[in-house]
Design a protein around this motif. Structure first.
Motif, PDB file in Angstrom:
ATOM      1  N   LYS A 137       0.829  -1.181   0.021  1.00  0.00           N
ATOM      2  CA  LYS A 137      -0.027  -0.063   0.016  1.00  0.00           C
ATOM      3  C   LYS A 137       0.914   1.314   0.120  1.00  0.00           C
ATOM      4  O   LYS A 137       0.459   2.179  -0.587  1.00  0.00           O
ATOM      5  CB  LYS A 137      -0.766   0.088   1.214  1.00  0.00           C
ATOM      6  N   SER A 147      -9.792   7.686   0.956  1.00  0.00           N
ATOM      7  CA  SER A 147      -9.703   7.418   2.512  1.00  0.00           C
ATOM      8  C   SER A 147      -9.477   5.831   2.738  1.00  0.00           C
ATOM      9  O   SER A 147      -9.726   5.318   1.753  1.00  0.00           O
ATOM     10  CB  SER A 147     -11.281   7.561   3.166  1.00  0.00           C
ATOM     11  N   THR A 149      -6.249   3.093   4.428  1.00  0.00           N
ATOM     12  CA  THR A 149      -4.739   3.086   4.669  1.00  0.00           C
ATOM     13  C   THR A 149      -4.107   3.397   3.504  1.00  0.00           C
ATOM     14  O   THR A 149      -2.986   4.072   3.507  1.00  0.00           O
ATOM     15  CB  THR A 149      -4.442   1.757   5.335  1.00  0.00           C
ATOM     16  N   SER A 150      -4.316   2.938   2.363  1.00  0.00           N
ATOM     17  CA  SER A 150      -3.792   2.887   0.995  1.00  0.00           C
ATOM     18  C   SER A 150      -3.675   4.492   0.667  1.00  0.00           C
ATOM     19  O   SER A 150      -2.837   5.183   0.348  1.00  0.00           O
ATOM     20  CB  SER A 150      -4.239   2.288  -0.002  1.00  0.00           C
ATOM     21  N   GLY A 166      -8.375   4.140  -2.504  1.00  0.00           N
ATOM     22  CA  GLY A 166      -8.284   2.840  -2.297  1.00  0.00           C
ATOM     23  C   GLY A 166      -9.597   2.025  -2.655  1.00  0.00           C
ATOM     24  O   GLY A 166     -10.788   2.587  -3.101  1.00  0.00           O
ATOM     25  N   ASP A 217     -11.882  -1.821  -1.472  1.00  0.00           N
ATOM     26  CA  ASP A 217     -12.020  -3.212  -1.012  1.00  0.00           C
ATOM     27  C   ASP A 217     -11.970  -4.223  -1.949  1.00  0.00           C
ATOM     28  O   ASP A 217     -11.350  -5.319  -1.684  1.00  0.00           O
ATOM     29  CB  ASP A 217     -13.418  -3.181  -0.085  1.00  0.00           C
ATOM     30  N   LYS A 269     -16.382  -0.330  -2.519  1.00  0.00           N
ATOM     31  CA  LYS A 269     -15.809   0.285  -1.471  1.00  0.00           C
ATOM     32  C   LYS A 269     -16.707   0.876  -0.300  1.00  0.00           C
ATOM     33  O   LYS A 269     -17.810   0.450  -0.085  1.00  0.00           O
ATOM     34  CB  LYS A 269     -15.325   1.791  -2.231  1.00  0.00           C
ATOM     35  N   GLY A 270     -16.167   1.345   0.899  1.00  0.00           N
ATOM     36  CA  GLY A 270     -17.037   1.633   2.207  1.00  0.00           C
ATOM     37  C   GLY A 270     -16.376   0.674   3.228  1.00  0.00           C
ATOM     38  O   GLY A 270     -16.945   0.827   4.312  1.00  0.00           O
ATOM     39  N   GLY A 316     -14.221   1.485   5.008  1.00  0.00           N
ATOM     40  CA  GLY A 316     -13.881   2.398   6.213  1.00  0.00           C
ATOM     41  C   GLY A 316     -15.020   3.231   6.367  1.00  0.00           C
ATOM     42  O   GLY A 316     -14.840   4.436   7.196  1.00  0.00           O
ATOM     43  N   ASN A 344     -16.746   5.287   4.617  1.00  0.00           N
ATOM     44  CA  ASN A 344     -16.676   6.662   4.011  1.00  0.00           C
ATOM     45  C   ASN A 344     -17.212   6.656   2.502  1.00  0.00           C
ATOM     46  O   ASN A 344     -16.901   7.819   1.697  1.00  0.00           O
ATOM     47  CB  ASN A 344     -14.966   6.969   3.865  1.00  0.00           C
ATOM     48  N   GLU A 396     -16.558   9.434  -0.808  1.00  0.00           N
ATOM     49  CA  GLU A 396     -15.629   9.094  -1.676  1.00  0.00           C
ATOM     50  C   GLU A 396     -16.457   8.730  -3.083  1.00  0.00           C
ATOM     51  O   GLU A 396     -15.846   9.209  -4.054  1.00  0.00           O
ATOM     52  CB  GLU A 396     -15.273   7.529  -1.233  1.00  0.00           C
ATOM     53  N   LYS A 449      -6.518  -7.019  -3.515  1.00  0.00           N
ATOM     54  CA  LYS A 449      -7.906  -6.462  -3.737  1.00  0.00           C
ATOM     55  C   LYS A 449      -8.217  -6.503  -5.136  1.00  0.00           C
ATOM     56  O   LYS A 449      -9.348  -6.160  -5.639  1.00  0.00           O
ATOM     57  CB  LYS A 449      -7.715  -4.700  -3.549  1.00  0.00           C
TER      58      LYS A 449
HETATM   59  C1  5RP Z   1     -13.029   3.463   3.047  1.00  0.00           C
HETATM   60  C2  5RP Z   1     -12.758   2.846   1.452  1.00  0.00           C
HETATM   61  C3  5RP Z   1     -11.210   2.342   1.472  1.00  0.00           C
HETATM   62  O1  5RP Z   1     -10.882   2.961   0.427  1.00  0.00           O
HETATM   63  C4  5RP Z   1     -11.181   1.006   1.388  1.00  0.00           C
HETATM   64  O2  5RP Z   1     -11.743   0.167   2.529  1.00  0.00           O
HETATM   65  C5  5RP Z   1      -9.646   0.518   1.328  1.00  0.00           C
HETATM   66  O3  5RP Z   1      -8.923   0.855   2.470  1.00  0.00           O
HETATM   67  P1  5RP Z   1      -7.570   0.079   2.740  1.00  0.00           P
HETATM   68  O4  5RP Z   1      -6.836   0.972   1.767  1.00  0.00           O
HETATM   69  O5  5RP Z   1      -7.282   0.742   4.153  1.00  0.00           O
HETATM   70  O6  5RP Z   1      -7.597  -1.366   2.470  1.00  0.00           O
HETATM   71  O7  5RP Z   1     -13.465   2.500   0.684  1.00  0.00           O
HETATM   72  O8  5RP Z   1     -14.547   3.766   2.873  1.00  0.00           O
END
Ligand code: 5RP
Length: 244
Positions: free
Chosen positions: A7, A28, A30-31, A84, A86, A96-97, A99, A101, A105, A123
């Protein structure tokens, strides 16, 4: 740890692609946060950009790092957003989502000329759906909304899909918009656009985490610190093993 290295590599690569004068959406997760850190470093070296964040957490990080922020409402369109995912499929569709957000996003991504997705190889999938689909819903009558989501999924051909409110220990997860997230355990999602449209017809659904064919390019980081950019139409198996 190895996914984290991948990441970081993806975030650094994405930051290297940002051009002087661009308006940039900050995703949003970690990536995306690794991207924000790498972008802040380039800004410190003289890069001139303005940015709009896709979550309150990204806004806070950007402010801490001295990344110049402008409200999206003040701009016509962003040049690029970096976020990023999922899961991401070969046509650039994403779930996505993870996190919580997804709403900001999706607003940021929809209002960007292009969207770059930063991921580790895990991913990249052939078919979406193994990752439970996040859906943002209003707290008011959320139980009824969950039943309506489950009925829709039955009508669309899924059977016995678990649809549940996301919890942290004993408290519901609350989004930046004071809503709840529910997760739908689909298993397989072959018609992302169709489901994305149908879900948003349900009163109480604020937005869903399907981003149909929205990625313009996928930056795949590797644990050895390298990263590469692939465009929609990629072969997921080859991307995962690093041969594409
Ligand atoms: C947050 C997201 C993130 O982008 C997704 O969960 C990926 O997160 P990470 O980079 O931490 O694996 O959609 O709502």
């Amino acid at each position: 740890m190895s996914a984290e290295q991948a990441k970081i590599a993806a975030g650094i690569y994405a930051a290297s692609l940002i051009e002087d004068g661009q308006k940039v959406g900050l995703g949003s997760g970690t990536s995306a946060w690794h991207f924000i850190r790498a972008l802040a470093k380039r800004i410190g070296e003289g890069l001139n950009v303005v940015c709009s964040p896709a979550s309150s957490t990204s806004r806070k990080l950007a402010l801490e790092l001295g990344v110049p922020l402008v409200e999206l409402d003040e701009l016509d369109e962003l040049d690029v957003c970096v976020d990023g995912a999922d899961e991401i499929a070969p046509d650039g569709s994403m779930i996505k989502g993870g996190g919580a957000n997804l709403l900001w996003e999706k607003i940021i991504a929809t209002n960007s000329a292009k969207m770059l997705t930063v991921v580790d190889p895990s991913k990249v999938v052939t078919t979406l759906g193994a990752f439970p689909l996040p859906i943002e819903v209003t707290p008011a009558y959320y139980g009824t909304t969950i039943k309506n989501i489950a009925s829709l999924l039955e009508r669309m051909g899924w059977s016995n899909v678990r649809v549940e409110r996301r919890m942290t220990e004993s408290s519901p997860v609350i989004t930046d918009n004071d809503n709840y997230i529910v997760d739908a355990h689909l298993g397989t999602l072959t018609q992302p656009l169709e489901l994305a449209i149908a879900l948003n017809q349900i009163p109480g659904v604020v937005e869903n985490g399907i981003f149909p064919a929205m990625s313009s390019g996928v930056i795949v980081g590797r644990e050895d610190g390298t990263a590469s950019l692939v465009e929609p139409g990629f072969n997921a198996d080859e991307v995962r093993v690093g041969s594409q």
